[in-house]
Design a protein around this motif. Structure first.
Motif, PDB file in Angstrom:
ATOM      1  N   PHE A  24      36.701  58.931 187.776  1.00  0.00           N
ATOM      2  CA  PHE A  24      35.518  59.787 187.806  1.00  0.00           C
ATOM      3  C   PHE A  24      34.866  59.613 189.170  1.00  0.00           C
ATOM      4  O   PHE A  24      34.815  58.506 189.708  1.00  0.00           O
ATOM      5  CB  PHE A  24      34.567  59.370 186.685  1.00  0.00           C
ATOM      6  N   ALA A  25      34.359  60.707 189.765  1.00  0.00           N
ATOM      7  CA  ALA A  25      33.917  60.634 191.161  1.00  0.00           C
ATOM      8  C   ALA A  25      32.494  61.166 191.367  1.00  0.00           C
ATOM      9  O   ALA A  25      32.152  61.610 192.458  1.00  0.00           O
ATOM     10  CB  ALA A  25      34.891  61.393 192.055  1.00  0.00           C
ATOM     11  N   GLY A  26      31.658  61.102 190.336  1.00  0.00           N
ATOM     12  CA  GLY A  26      30.277  61.548 190.507  1.00  0.00           C
ATOM     13  C   GLY A  26      30.029  62.921 189.914  1.00  0.00           C
ATOM     14  O   GLY A  26      30.914  63.539 189.326  1.00  0.00           O
ATOM     15  N   HIS A  27      28.812  63.418 190.103  1.00  0.00           N
ATOM     16  CA  HIS A  27      28.410  64.659 189.441  1.00  0.00           C
ATOM     17  C   HIS A  27      27.755  65.631 190.410  1.00  0.00           C
ATOM     18  O   HIS A  27      27.311  65.264 191.496  1.00  0.00           O
ATOM     19  CB  HIS A  27      27.440  64.363 188.293  1.00  0.00           C
ATOM     20  N   LEU A  28      27.713  66.882 189.984  1.00  0.00           N
ATOM     21  CA  LEU A  28      26.989  67.944 190.677  1.00  0.00           C
ATOM     22  C   LEU A  28      26.213  68.714 189.616  1.00  0.00           C
ATOM     23  O   LEU A  28      26.806  69.432 188.809  1.00  0.00           O
ATOM     24  CB  LEU A  28      27.968  68.882 191.400  1.00  0.00           C
ATOM     25  N   LEU A  29      24.900  68.539 189.611  1.00  0.00           N
ATOM     26  CA  LEU A  29      24.074  69.283 188.670  1.00  0.00           C
ATOM     27  C   LEU A  29      23.455  70.456 189.418  1.00  0.00           C
ATOM     28  O   LEU A  29      22.764  70.274 190.431  1.00  0.00           O
ATOM     29  CB  LEU A  29      22.972  68.402 188.078  1.00  0.00           C
ATOM     30  N   ARG A  30      23.726  71.665 188.930  1.00  0.00           N
ATOM     31  CA  ARG A  30      23.149  72.877 189.515  1.00  0.00           C
ATOM     32  C   ARG A  30      22.263  73.561 188.480  1.00  0.00           C
ATOM     33  O   ARG A  30      22.612  73.618 187.300  1.00  0.00           O
ATOM     34  CB  ARG A  30      24.255  73.829 189.979  1.00  0.00           C
ATOM     35  N   THR A  31      21.150  74.054 188.960  1.00  0.00           N
ATOM     36  CA  THR A  31      20.147  74.653 188.079  1.00  0.00           C
ATOM     37  C   THR A  31      19.773  76.027 188.614  1.00  0.00           C
ATOM     38  O   THR A  31      19.662  76.219 189.827  1.00  0.00           O
ATOM     39  CB  THR A  31      18.916  73.732 188.001  1.00  0.00           C
ATOM     40  N   LYS A  32      19.598  76.973 187.707  1.00  0.00           N
ATOM     41  CA  LYS A  32      19.230  78.335 188.117  1.00  0.00           C
ATOM     42  C   LYS A  32      18.249  78.919 187.109  1.00  0.00           C
ATOM     43  O   LYS A  32      18.126  78.428 185.976  1.00  0.00           O
ATOM     44  CB  LYS A  32      20.473  79.222 188.217  1.00  0.00           C
TER      45      LYS A  32
END
Length: 474
Positions: free
Chosen positions: A444-452
């Motif tokens: 596992f290499a981390g996260h990307l949280l995107r919000t709109k």
């Protein structure tokens, strides 16, 4: 609940919000949360902050941990698909008849197989994207939107967001909120380093394949700089450069400008408009070289929407994970409804469902990059034109996920500050490296949280719709 209560108090004070927004924007510059502008995408002297949320978003801890656990499964799945030419050919058989771009990619895949795989080293930097389905009685469940296998972006900038949010929470007087670290840069660069070192030529370099317009260059630079800090030389080149100055030697080693390329990292080449004829020749040359490809052409094809729809068929996951029903169950539990539009009874049934209630679905073409999906009445308009044609197989139909909105403020250059209902999309990065038959890395290499804004159906960060965010686990 304390965080929610404190945030509600802040969101009703417009003057205070404006002050916090100014602090947050300065913090974004300080921490390297940067993009170039649309007006001057190649100028390092005209910069803006990347779009981001003023405050972190609450995410159920159990949901986050489920997605984190799943990532190693998806890493393995993608790698298994890349090695199964029969499955890829069957899965893409209908698409390559109507989609010229996918057909060209598959042609290169086939030629590469015929010549023999020239590199025993396989690397994957992938991202699995999810939304949170709000079901009966408010119960939240994790549903996969897609997985991405080429030019997987966001890891560089996503690593910078926690520091910005920690600072703004401190300034706002909101304490006891743990914003976890997000070490994407180090892990993504570490996987690239491992694959490059397995190539075995210390004099070789890593080549980022990039586009002419480099608005999002700092997302790439953060990984590039990490590699340089490990004494690994990196160059940036375009298809045009490969066509003009690249060549293979007798041992199929790839050279550009007299330098041996040990690894090609694709940050471009995932859309048809990104190619002219000479670019296809350059792609074939790179794929047939000994250089490690990130990703190779098989992994690129594995990320196509049609492949993802085929994985949802009964028995397909069991084919890839024989004797591992737990992995099959974990993966299948996050699949949304996925439906083929191939000619025949199955496709006709999916077509009828879409016409009967288009708001329950998303119509997806075989394209990456965001902003391509079709919603609502537009689904009926598009499908009515192709319902009796093979052209309908260029799409898949997916269940529409309806998350529970949360309130936040999105900071974006040139837009007014306002409180708005927002929905989240959680991307989980994964890396793997295989040397021959040995899987030497699977993480596992981390996260990307995107919000709109919840009013927007589609569109990512580069489309000017989504913003970077941090998960606050609750």
């Amino acid at each position: 609940m304390a965080y929610h209560s404190a945030l509600c108090d802040i969101l009703v004070d417009e003057a205070q919000l404006e002050q916090f927004a100014l602090v947050a924007k300065d913090s974004a510059f300080r921490h390297g949360l940067l993009m170039r502008t649309k007006e001057d995408p190649n100028s390092p002297e005209v910069l803006s902050y990347a779009p981001f949320t003023l405050f972190p978003s609450p995410i159920p801890k159990s949901i986050y941990e489920q997605a984190k656990l799943l990532q190693r499964d998806f890493n393995l799945l993608v790698d298994k698909i890349t090695q199964d030419s029969k499955f890829l050919e069957q899965a893409l058989a209908s698409i390559i008849k109507v989609d010229h771009f996918i057909a060209r990619l598959f042609e290169i895949y086939r030629k590469t197989l015929q010549k023999g795989i020239s590199s025993p080293i396989t690397i994957g930097l992938i991202r699995s994207d999810y939304m949170f389905l709000c079901g009966e009685e408010g119960v939240t469940s994790l549903k996969q939107i897609e997985f991405n296998t080429i030019s997987v972006g966001g890891g560089g900038l996503a690593s910078q967001v926690p520091a910005v949010h920690r600072h703004i929470l401190k300034v706002a007087g909101i304490h006891n909120v743990n914003i976890m670290d997000n070490n994407c840069i180090a892990i993504l660069a570490g996987a690239i380093e491992k694959a490059w070192s397995l190539y075995g030529s210390q004099g070789s370099i890593i080549m980022f394949l990039v586009e002419d317009s480099q608005m999002n260059i700092y997302d790439q630079r953060l990984i590039e700089n990490e590699l340089w800090s490990r004494n690994i030389p990196v160059i940036r080149r375009r298809f045009e450069d490969i066509s003009k100055r690249g060549h293979l030697d007798e041992e199929k080693r790839l050279f550009i400008d007299g330098q041996e390329v040990g690894l090609v990292y694709y940050r471009y080449g995932y859309l048809p408009q990104q190619y002219i004829e000479k670019d296809w020749e350059a792609l074939l040359m790179m794929e047939q070289s000994r250089a490690v490809k990130c990703p190779n052409i098989g992994a690129h094809l594995a990320g196509i929407k049609k492949v993802q729809q085929e994985l949802a068929r009964p028995g397909v996951l069991e084919h890839f994970f024989p004797g591992d029903p737990e992995a099959v169950s974990r993966i299948r539990s996050v699949f949304a409804g996925l439906y083929s539009l191939d000619l025949g009874n199955e496709g006709d049934q999916a077509l009828d469902m879409a016409f009967a209630d288009p708001d329950q679905f998303v119509l997806k073409p075989q394209r990456e990059g965001g902003g391509n999906n079709i919603y609502g009445d537009d689904i009926c308009h598009v499908l009515s034109k192709v319902e009796q044609s093979l052209e309908r197989t260029a799409f898949i139909l997916m269940e529409k996920i309806r998350p529970q909105p949360v309130r936040n403020c999105i900071l974006r250059r040139g837009t007014l500050l306002k409180i708005q209902p927002c929905i989240n999309e959680l991307g989980m990065f994964g890396v793997y490296v295989r040397h021959g038959t040995e899987m030497t890395l699977n993480e596992f290499a981390g996260h990307l949280l995107r919000t709109k804004n919840s009013e927007h159906n589609d569109g990512g960060l580069m489309a000017g719709v989504a913003a970077l965010d941090s998960p606050y686990l609750v």
